[in-house]
Write a protein that holds these residues in place. Structure first.
Motif, PDB file in Angstrom:
ATOM      1  N   ASP A 125      -9.430  61.492  -1.047  1.00 37.27           N
ATOM      2  CA  ASP A 125     -10.457  61.650  -0.006  1.00 37.27           C
ATOM      3  C   ASP A 125      -9.985  61.214   1.372  1.00 37.27           C
ATOM      4  OD1 ASP A 125     -12.136  62.519  -2.002  1.00 37.27           O
ATOM      5  OD2 ASP A 125     -12.965  60.511  -2.370  1.00 37.27           O
ATOM      6  N   ILE A 126      -8.805  60.576   1.442  1.00 31.79           N
ATOM      7  CA  ILE A 126      -8.327  60.103   2.747  1.00 31.79           C
ATOM      8  C   ILE A 126      -7.975  61.318   3.607  1.00 31.79           C
ATOM      9  CG2 ILE A 126      -6.612  58.677   3.940  1.00 31.79           C
ATOM     10  CD1 ILE A 126      -6.156  57.243   1.240  1.00 31.79           C
ATOM     11  N   PRO A 127      -8.640  61.480   4.766  1.00 34.13           N
ATOM     12  CA  PRO A 127      -8.320  62.638   5.611  1.00 34.13           C
ATOM     13  C   PRO A 127      -6.911  62.535   6.189  1.00 34.13           C
ATOM     14  CG  PRO A 127      -9.913  61.189   6.696  1.00 34.13           C
ATOM     15  CD  PRO A 127      -9.715  60.652   5.327  1.00 34.13           C
ATOM     16  N   ALA A 128      -6.227  63.672   6.278  1.00 37.22           N
ATOM     17  CA  ALA A 128      -4.865  63.706   6.821  1.00 37.22           C
ATOM     18  C   ALA A 128      -4.886  63.339   8.303  1.00 37.22           C
ATOM     19  CB  ALA A 128      -4.281  65.099   6.630  1.00 37.22           C
ATOM     20  N   PRO A 129      -3.743  62.877   8.856  1.00 41.10           N
ATOM     21  CA  PRO A 129      -3.706  62.445  10.261  1.00 41.10           C
ATOM     22  C   PRO A 129      -4.225  63.503  11.238  1.00 41.10           C
ATOM     23  CG  PRO A 129      -1.689  61.795   9.177  1.00 41.10           C
ATOM     24  CD  PRO A 129      -2.454  62.612   8.181  1.00 41.10           C
ATOM     25  N   HIS A 130      -3.888  64.779  11.015  1.00 44.02           N
ATOM     26  CA  HIS A 130      -4.330  65.806  11.970  1.00 44.02           C
ATOM     27  C   HIS A 130      -5.850  65.990  11.926  1.00 44.02           C
ATOM     28  CE1 HIS A 130      -4.020  68.239   8.271  1.00 44.02           C
ATOM     29  NE2 HIS A 130      -4.875  69.065   8.833  1.00 44.02           N
ATOM     30  N   LYS A 131      -6.455  65.719  10.747  1.00 47.69           N
ATOM     31  CA  LYS A 131      -7.921  65.822  10.642  1.00 47.69           C
ATOM     32  C   LYS A 131      -8.599  64.635  11.331  1.00 47.69           C
ATOM     33  CE  LYS A 131      -8.045  68.556   6.395  1.00 47.69           C
ATOM     34  NZ  LYS A 131      -8.416  68.581   4.967  1.00 47.69           N
ATOM     35  N   ILE A 132      -7.987  63.454  11.160  1.00 44.95           N
ATOM     36  CA  ILE A 132      -8.539  62.256  11.833  1.00 44.95           C
ATOM     37  C   ILE A 132      -8.475  62.461  13.347  1.00 44.95           C
ATOM     38  CG2 ILE A 132      -8.239  59.777  12.227  1.00 44.95           C
ATOM     39  CD1 ILE A 132      -7.038  59.567   9.407  1.00 44.95           C
ATOM     40  N   LEU A 136     -11.402  62.636  16.271  1.00 43.75           N
ATOM     41  CA  LEU A 136     -11.381  61.765  17.451  1.00 43.75           C
ATOM     42  C   LEU A 136     -11.448  62.589  18.737  1.00 43.75           C
ATOM     43  CD1 LEU A 136      -8.643  59.140  16.450  1.00 43.75           C
ATOM     44  CD2 LEU A 136     -11.078  58.715  16.682  1.00 43.75           C
ATOM     45  N   ASP A 137     -10.848  63.790  18.715  1.00 47.47           N
ATOM     46  CA  ASP A 137     -10.865  64.674  19.894  1.00 47.47           C
ATOM     47  C   ASP A 137     -12.278  65.054  20.315  1.00 47.47           C
ATOM     48  OD1 ASP A 137      -8.141  64.679  20.193  1.00 47.47           O
ATOM     49  OD2 ASP A 137      -7.823  66.497  19.005  1.00 47.47           O
ATOM     50  N   ASP A 138     -13.206  65.112  19.328  1.00 49.26           N
ATOM     51  CA  ASP A 138     -14.596  65.478  19.635  1.00 49.26           C
ATOM     52  C   ASP A 138     -15.285  64.434  20.496  1.00 49.26           C
ATOM     53  OD1 ASP A 138     -14.358  67.798  18.199  1.00 49.26           O
ATOM     54  OD2 ASP A 138     -15.248  66.989  16.363  1.00 49.26           O
ATOM     55  N   PHE A 139     -14.819  63.188  20.390  1.00 46.29           N
ATOM     56  CA  PHE A 139     -15.508  62.090  21.073  1.00 46.29           C
ATOM     57  C   PHE A 139     -14.691  61.458  22.199  1.00 46.29           C
ATOM     58  CE2 PHE A 139     -17.361  62.339  16.858  1.00 46.29           C
ATOM     59  CZ  PHE A 139     -18.722  62.249  17.115  1.00 46.29           C
ATOM     60  N   VAL A 140     -13.355  61.521  22.086  1.00 47.79           N
ATOM     61  CA  VAL A 140     -12.485  60.836  23.054  1.00 47.79           C
ATOM     62  C   VAL A 140     -11.618  61.864  23.769  1.00 47.79           C
ATOM     63  CG1 VAL A 140     -10.748  59.047  23.378  1.00 47.79           C
ATOM     64  CG2 VAL A 140     -12.455  58.800  21.568  1.00 47.79           C
ATOM     65  N   VAL A 141     -11.677  61.846  25.106  1.00 44.77           N
ATOM     66  CA  VAL A 141     -10.900  62.789  25.923  1.00 44.77           C
ATOM     67  C   VAL A 141      -9.567  62.144  26.310  1.00 44.77           C
ATOM     68  CG1 VAL A 141     -10.836  63.959  28.159  1.00 44.77           C
ATOM     69  CG2 VAL A 141     -12.931  63.957  26.828  1.00 44.77           C
ATOM     70  N   ALA A 153      -1.303  55.620  11.553  1.00 43.15           N
ATOM     71  CA  ALA A 153      -1.340  54.228  11.080  1.00 43.15           C
ATOM     72  C   ALA A 153      -2.482  54.014  10.087  1.00 43.15           C
ATOM     73  CB  ALA A 153      -1.488  53.275  12.265  1.00 43.15           C
ATOM     74  N   VAL A 154      -3.662  54.548  10.399  1.00 44.18           N
ATOM     75  CA  VAL A 154      -4.823  54.383   9.510  1.00 44.18           C
ATOM     76  C   VAL A 154      -4.608  55.142   8.202  1.00 44.18           C
ATOM     77  CG1 VAL A 154      -7.260  54.988   9.250  1.00 44.18           C
ATOM     78  CG2 VAL A 154      -6.484  53.881  11.327  1.00 44.18           C
ATOM     79  N   TYR A 155      -4.049  56.339   8.299  1.00 42.18           N
ATOM     80  CA  TYR A 155      -3.777  57.151   7.106  1.00 42.18           C
ATOM     81  C   TYR A 155      -2.810  56.410   6.172  1.00 42.18           C
ATOM     82  CZ  TYR A 155      -2.193  61.194   4.336  1.00 42.18           C
ATOM     83  OH  TYR A 155      -1.895  62.061   3.318  1.00 42.18           O
ATOM     84  N   ASN A 156      -1.729  55.875   6.752  1.00 36.15           N
ATOM     85  CA  ASN A 156      -0.753  55.134   5.941  1.00 36.15           C
ATOM     86  C   ASN A 156      -1.357  53.858   5.363  1.00 36.15           C
ATOM     87  OD1 ASN A 156       1.220  57.016   6.367  1.00 36.15           O
ATOM     88  ND2 ASN A 156       2.205  55.914   8.054  1.00 36.15           N
ATOM     89  N   HIS A 157      -2.230  53.203   6.146  1.00 38.06           N
ATOM     90  CA  HIS A 157      -2.837  51.953   5.680  1.00 38.06           C
ATOM     91  C   HIS A 157      -3.698  52.193   4.447  1.00 38.06           C
ATOM     92  CE1 HIS A 157      -4.779  48.050   5.665  1.00 38.06           C
ATOM     93  NE2 HIS A 157      -5.939  48.666   5.615  1.00 38.06           N
ATOM     94  N   TYR A 158      -4.552  53.207   4.496  1.00 38.93           N
ATOM     95  CA  TYR A 158      -5.453  53.431   3.356  1.00 38.93           C
ATOM     96  C   TYR A 158      -4.726  54.060   2.171  1.00 38.93           C
ATOM     97  CZ  TYR A 158      -9.376  51.441   5.665  1.00 38.93           C
ATOM     98  OH  TYR A 158     -10.201  50.525   6.250  1.00 38.93           O
ATOM     99  N   LYS A 159      -3.591  54.730   2.411  1.00 41.49           N
ATOM    100  CA  LYS A 159      -2.740  55.141   1.283  1.00 41.49           C
ATOM    101  C   LYS A 159      -2.164  53.888   0.617  1.00 41.49           C
ATOM    102  CE  LYS A 159       0.125  58.171   3.102  1.00 41.49           C
ATOM    103  NZ  LYS A 159       1.210  59.169   3.181  1.00 41.49           N
ATOM    104  N   ARG A 160      -1.787  52.916   1.458  1.00 38.15           N
ATOM    105  CA  ARG A 160      -1.239  51.653   0.950  1.00 38.15           C
ATOM    106  C   ARG A 160      -2.276  50.916   0.111  1.00 38.15           C
ATOM    107  NH1 ARG A 160      -1.834  46.499   2.910  1.00 38.15           N
ATOM    108  NH2 ARG A 160      -0.125  45.056   2.537  1.00 38.15           N
ATOM    109  N   VAL A 161      -3.533  50.880   0.599  1.00 31.64           N
ATOM    110  CA  VAL A 161      -4.615  50.212  -0.143  1.00 31.64           C
ATOM    111  C   VAL A 161      -4.857  50.928  -1.475  1.00 31.64           C
ATOM    112  CG1 VAL A 161      -7.088  49.697  -0.142  1.00 31.64           C
ATOM    113  CG2 VAL A 161      -5.746  49.308   1.920  1.00 31.64           C
TER     114      VAL A 161
END
Length: 480
Positions: A125-132, A136-141, A153-161
């Motif tokens: 269920d962990i979304p791939a980096p390009h999806k994350i 983020l692009d929808d909210f942050v310019v 970093a977040v993708y790798n972290h939750y894969k690690r968990v």
């Protein structure tokens, strides 16, 4: 049926309803007891530390140690307790007054025995980096590099968990350090990220942290806030995200002979948290001194994101670069880097050490990236492009009054120009818009015939007014 029988029947129904309600309350209480650990009424330690509790009336629990001490004191004491009743100023209290004396926010959720620890996010269920990044692009310019670095970093972290118990190879933590000027979107990025992933998030300031034993919050209080965000569920908190803002404020103080309790000492105290260790944290409080239960949290799988504006870091970088570039026959001009807008992106670990961050602390934040300052073009995009852009918020507010709100492109450019002068990033936009929208938001509800308002550059600059269009009117009429 007579009136008397009717009355008796109604009374009987009311009594049955009361009994049912009481049963529901008791049932809820039982569920609550099953979900949370019991906490000793006297010493405030949880059942996992004290052993089985003694249950007293009105849901009061006392641990064996406190119960034994109470018996010893009563049996060994010389006071005649019967005389207390006749003493002036002594009031006897009811046990009923003690119910719910320990609030739920200080109770710890029980750990389920025999069950394997499951990660919050399944590896599938962990979304791939390009999806994350796309979310983020929808909210942050802007801030393309920062969004890409965070997503990976977040993708790798939750894969690690997720793979924590699956493999012999231990993956190191990917803690992050974000450097960027005020108002460039550091906190907003983290908030948006936690919302997208739906994981516990604690946002805290480093400014209030001090070494243990001094006035201020203990270093462990950052983990205590994450525990509260996870509804006191230790297992859930151990897989959350902690964002420590204003991290530059705990830099080592220069030229001081006093003990640096809110600077270098805090950095040293945070080393064990960032690395991953078991720490005792207070539940529902910022300090261990308070009479609150303590619980143990393992920070091995907690992702730490640190952010700070690092004022004057650009001068340290310029000084290093000019030293390198102004020696020898091919020396460059000393003012070469004075107008470099992306000077922060050239930061190195040596620059952060010169700023006052200790090397052990920087070493535990392997991913270091910078955010750019916002120029006029980016500020214009921030005004209108994100899903919850400021202009969209005002358009929605006026749409509730059935009035259409439009902004000319020149007007947006004028707002951005004013914001750049304030030098506080995107925060300046809200303040500027609030200022000139005040009169419009005040006057529009007075007149039901107004159908559309167009904000012009002259109105922003104070030389004219907005274009007001009445309902059904094609030709605009100028006001002001």
């Amino acid at each position: 049926m007579s009136e008397k029988d009717n009355m008796n029947h109604n009374e009987l129904e009311n009594e049955v309803e009361k009994v049912d309600d009481k049963d529901v309350v008791v049932e809820d209480q039982k569920k609550d007891d099953d979900e949370y650990e019991k906490v000793c009424f006297i010493c405030h330690r949880p059942e996992s530390q004290t052993g089985k509790m003694m249950d007293l009336p009105n849901h009061i629990s006392v641990c064996p140690d406190c119960m034994q001490k109470s018996f010893d004191m009563m049996s060994g004491g010389q006071m005649d307790y019967s005389q207390l009743l006749n003493m002036p100023g002594v009031q006897m209290f009811s046990v009923d007054d003690l119910e719910n004396v320990i609030p739920k926010k200080q109770k710890i959720k029980k750990k389920k025995e025999g069950e394997e620890r499951k990660p919050i996010l399944d590896i599938k269920d962990i979304p791939a980096p390009h999806k994350i990044k796309a979310k983020l692009d929808d909210f942050v310019v802007g801030q393309e590099y920062a969004k890409k670095a965070m997503s990976v970093a977040v993708y790798n972290h939750y894969k690690r968990v997720a793979t924590d118990t699956m493999d012999d190879i231990e993956i190191e933590k990917s803690n992050m350090l974000m450097i960027g000027p005020t108002g460039c979107g550091k906190t907003y990025l983290v908030k948006t990220l936690a919302k997208l992933l739906d994981v516990p998030l604690a946002i805290t300031d480093a400014t209030s942290l001090t070494e243990a034993g001094y006035i201020g919050d203990d270093i462990e209080s950052v983990v205590s806030k994450l525990l509260a965000a996870a509804d006191n569920d230790v297992e859930k908190a151990e897989q959350g995200i902690i964002f420590i803002d204003e991290i530059d404020k705990i830099a080592k103080k220069k030229n001081t002979s006093q003990r640096d309790v809110s600077g270098e000492s805090v950095q040293q105290g945070m080393l064990k948290l960032l690395e991953g260790s078991e720490v005792e944290v207070p539940v529902g409080a910022n300090s261990k001194n308070a009479m609150v239960p303590l619980t143990t949290v393992n920070t091995k799988n907690i992702l730490f994101i640190c952010g700070g504006a690092f004022p004057d870091l650009d001068n340290i970088i310029k000084e290093r670069l000019t030293k390198q570039a102004t020696i020898g026959f091919n020396a460059e001009l000393k003012d070469k880097y004075d107008h470099d807008k992306n000077i922060l992106s050239k930061v190195t670990i040596e620059d952060l050490r010169a700023f006052g961050m200790i090397p052990e602390f920087i070493g535990r934040l392997p991913i270091i990236f910078t955010l750019q300052g916002l120029d006029e073009d980016l500020l214009v995009k921030i005004l209108k492009e994100p899903k919850n852009a400021i202009l969209k918020q005002y358009q929605k507010l006026l749409a509730l009054d059935e009035v259409k709100l439009e902004f000319e492109d020149d007007a947006l450019r004028a707002i951005a120009e004013k914001a750049v002068k304030k030098n506080t990033g995107a925060r300046a936009l809200r303040a500027i818009i609030e200022e000139f929208m005040l009169d419009i938001m005040y006057e529009i509800p007075k007149d039901d015939s107004i159908g559309e308002v167009v904000i012009t550059r002259s109105y922003i600059e104070g030389t004219g007014g907005p274009v007001i269009m009445l309902r059904g009117q094609e030709l605009p009429q100028l006001e002001g």
